[in-house]
Design a protein around this motif. Structure first.
Motif, PDB file in Angstrom:
ATOM      1  N   GLY A 194      37.407 -61.716-100.909  1.00  0.00           N
ATOM      2  CA  GLY A 194      36.897 -62.223-102.948  1.00  0.00           C
ATOM      3  C   GLY A 194      35.680 -62.749-102.871  1.00  0.00           C
TER       4      GLY A 194
ATOM      5  N   LEU B 226      43.615 -70.356-103.399  1.00  0.00           N
ATOM      6  CA  LEU B 226      43.574 -68.719-103.369  1.00  0.00           C
ATOM      7  C   LEU B 226      43.208 -68.278-101.702  1.00  0.00           C
ATOM      8  N   GLY B 227      42.585 -69.526-101.112  1.00  0.00           N
ATOM      9  CA  GLY B 227      43.073 -68.592 -99.166  1.00  0.00           C
ATOM     10  C   GLY B 227      41.274 -67.810 -99.034  1.00  0.00           C
ATOM     11  N   PHE B 228      40.590 -68.565-100.037  1.00  0.00           N
ATOM     12  CA  PHE B 228      39.331 -67.476 -99.848  1.00  0.00           C
ATOM     13  C   PHE B 228      38.477 -68.843 -99.068  1.00  0.00           C
TER      14      PHE B 228
ATOM     15  N   PRO C 109      45.601 -65.702 -94.910  1.00  0.00           N
ATOM     16  CA  PRO C 109      45.347 -65.861 -96.730  1.00  0.00           C
ATOM     17  C   PRO C 109      46.176 -65.092 -97.457  1.00  0.00           C
ATOM     18  N   ALA C 110      46.048 -63.839 -96.667  1.00  0.00           N
ATOM     19  CA  ALA C 110      47.008 -62.662 -97.873  1.00  0.00           C
ATOM     20  C   ALA C 110      47.920 -63.168 -97.701  1.00  0.00           C
TER      21      ALA C 110
ATOM     22  N   ARG D  21      48.441 -65.946-100.470  1.00  0.00           N
ATOM     23  CA  ARG D  21      47.393 -65.276-101.939  1.00  0.00           C
ATOM     24  C   ARG D  21      49.552 -64.818-102.503  1.00  0.00           C
ATOM     25  N   ARG D  22      50.131 -64.242-101.761  1.00  0.00           N
ATOM     26  CA  ARG D  22      51.577 -63.764-102.183  1.00  0.00           C
ATOM     27  C   ARG D  22      52.731 -64.764-103.129  1.00  0.00           C
TER      28      ARG D  22
ATOM     29  N   VAL E 252      50.850 -67.249-104.681  1.00  0.00           N
ATOM     30  CA  VAL E 252      50.114 -67.186-105.958  1.00  0.00           C
ATOM     31  C   VAL E 252      50.085 -66.852-107.007  1.00  0.00           C
TER      32      VAL E 252
ATOM     33  N   HIS F 217      47.327 -66.360-109.831  1.00  0.00           N
ATOM     34  CA  HIS F 217      46.157 -66.587-110.893  1.00  0.00           C
ATOM     35  C   HIS F 217      45.605 -66.125-111.980  1.00  0.00           C
TER      36      HIS F 217
ATOM     37  N   ARG G 241      54.380 -61.069-111.661  1.00  0.00           N
ATOM     38  CA  ARG G 241      53.968 -61.685-110.307  1.00  0.00           C
ATOM     39  C   ARG G 241      55.493 -62.691-109.598  1.00  0.00           C
TER      40      ARG G 241
END
Length: 563
Positions: free
Chosen positions: A113, A388-390, A410-411, A414-415, A417, A419, A494
């Protein structure tokens, strides 16, 4: 210099590991061209024997005739069919390798990202040029390298049985081929890697300058950038010619060895035939089999340059794909509610620069909203990047429901979140398709409900095609406020328990801002939400606690208008 050499060796090792992984993934598709190549070589050797019998018969030294001629013709047709099948199999192996690697590259770039600091042109070079460079490794060089070992070895053994001198000559000449190629190709992999580095720099510079062309013209920097692009192109030309030099030297040396071998064997067996050679067919076969002996070596030499290019490209791709390897735990299911806490979180982007976050601490109960205020550069976007795990914090702890988020992939983080950024990207397609991007499996009813909650239907109901109205790449055909509402609709669809909004009302007029704020209030209801904003209207109109950031820390003062 020693550090540079060590880096090159580490990169080459990583590249070899990547090529080995891809070879195992291809499985049988990588070995089929080798099997077909062995069949082609067998047909060529048998054809050489039949032609030797035919020529001996024509010279009155044997009994060859029509059967040998018909057999040689049939073998020629068979060899042609096998060569075609081999080329098809090689193409299929190359396509499968490219498709698999390109999918992995795209996945790695998407997983990184915004944290990936590469320019857009460099990313394009990785996904296009450098993946394409690996095609020749799997489709041509790998079969050629294996056949260059097996076929000449088999021919040497067969010739040695009939005439050990001819077999010895072929053995010596065959061993000289890799020696000559090694001498000619010293530094070829390094030169190829530098060529790809130069190509990536040129691609990145060109793409970025095209995107900023209006700015360059505005500040009268177009001519200077043209000169810089010309210098980068000249560097690429020079490095490309250095790599091609290896290919020409290798092929020229091989042809010289093949011509010398053929000339010596023709002289030797020709003189023996003049003195009643005891086996004329074998003598002629030893001469006619020389092209079949050198053909795999010739293919290997032709593919040698592609192997060096592939190794250079693999060395460039390996760090990206190694970083993309999933690390951490996976979620069984997304929790319906989340509580968030930060304890002394620190984040530094580069040494020598002030920290983006410097001991940030706060807690946010489940279902509540936190409004982040503060001047630009105070750390708001950095906190969202962590959530966001970036990015991963350099120190401190961020916990969701009491669990450290660094333990999750990280993926997986993001599940949980949803954004919405300052300018949500709109893809070419219909408005409904753009909303469904957040959850592709969602049905039409869910998409329409999300659109209604985000106030998207307020403007699509006046369009002839409604939600099925097509829009252009980048949101062409939508206003800034309409694109923002599409982004909010994605967040509604989402249905994530944690909502992160980064300047969601920036650059909007007061009327549109009020509509968007109303949609944001609905979105945050019942969810844990963090809203980073400078807007005084957002700070007044959204429910929740206000946290002012200063230099990466929580400040005790109240937010001022315009922060």
């Amino acid at each position: 210099m020693a550090e540079a050499g060590q880096f090159d060796r580490a990169a080459a090792k990583a590249g070899r590991k990547l090529l080995g992984q891809e070879l195992r993934r291809l499985g049988g598709r990588a070995w089929l061209p080798v099997v077909l190549g062995l069949a082609v070589a067998g047909a060529g050797i048998a054809q050489a024997w039949l032609l030797a019998s035919l020529v001996a018969g024509l010279l009155g030294l044997g009994t060859g005739g029509w059967p040998e001629l018909i057999g040689a013709a049939a073998l020629a047709l068979l060899a042609a069919a096998l060569v075609s099948a081999q080329e098809i199999a090689q193409g299929a192996a190359g396509r499968a390798a490219r498709a698999g690697l390109r999918a992995r590259v795209f996945a790695a770039l998407l997983a990184a990202g915004p944290a990936d600091g590469r320019a857009a042109g460099e990313k394009a070079s990785l996904a296009v040029e450098q993946v394409e460079a690996l095609d020749g490794y799997f489709s041509r060089w790998l079969p050629a390298a294996l056949l260059a070992l097996m076929v000449p070895a088999g021919i040497i053994v067969a010739v040695w049985v009939f005439d050990w001198v001819s077999g010895l000559v072929l053995l010596v000449m065959g061993m000289l081929v890799p020696v000559f190629m090694a001498v000619a190709g010293i530094g070829a992999a390094r030169a190829s890697r530098r060529q790809f580095d130069a190509l990536a720099r040129l691609s990145g510079r060109f793409t970025d300058r095209i995107r900023g062309l209006s700015t360059l013209v505005q500040f009268n920097r177009a001519e200077d950038e043209a000169v810089a692009l010309g210098a980068a192109a000249e560097e690429l030309r020079t490095r490309t010619m250095r790599v091609l030099r290896v290919a020409f030297l290798s092929s020229g040396g091989l042809e010289l060895l093949a011509a010398g071998t053929l000339a010596y064997l023709a002289w030797r067996h020709g003189s023996l035939l003049g003195h009643n050679h005891p086996d004329a067919v074998t003598a002629l076969w030893c001469i006619l089999v020389v092209p079949a002996f050198f053909q795999p070596l010739r293919n290997f030499s032709a593919a040698y340059h592609e192997a060096q290019s592939a190794r250079g490209a693999a060395a460039a791709l390996a760090p990206l794909l190694a970083d993309a390897a999933p690390q951490g735990l996976a979620l069984e299911k997304v929790p319906p509610l989340v509580a968030l806490s930060c304890a002394d979180v620190k984040l530094n982007y580069a040494a020598g620069r002030p920290p983006a976050l410097d001991g940030l601490s706060f807690s946010l109960p489940a279902g509540e909203t936190l409004l982040l205020a503060g001047a630009s550069g105070s750390g708001k976007s950095s906190l969202l990047a962590l959530l966001l795990g970036f990015r991963r914090p350099d120190a401190g702890r961020i916990a969701i429901n009491g669990q450290d988020i660094t333990r999750l992939r990280p993926a997986e983080l993001r599940r949980m979140v949803a954004h919405v950024g300052q300018r949500p990207h709109i893809f070419a397609g219909t408005i409904a398709e753009n909303i469904a991007f957040a959850r592709p499996e969602a049905g039409r009813a869910a998409i329409e409900a999300a659109a209604e909650a985000a106030q998207v239907l307020a403007f699509t109901d006046h369009l002839p095609l409604g939600l099925d109205t097509p829009v252009g790449e980048g949101g062409h055909g939508l206003s800034g406020g309409q694109a923002q509402r599409v982004g909010l609709a994605r967040a509604f669809l989402r249905e994530a328990p944690l909502v992160l909004l980064d300047e969601p009302t920036a650059s909007l007029d007061p009327g549109t801002e009020g509509i968007v704020l109303e949609a944001i209030r609905k979105l945050c209801m019942g969810r844990t939400a963090i809203v980073a904003t400078h807007s005084a209207a957002a700070l007044r109109g959204l429910p929740g606690r206000v946290l002012v950031l200063e230099n990466g820390r929580a400040s005790g003062r109240r937010a001022a208008a315009g922060e």
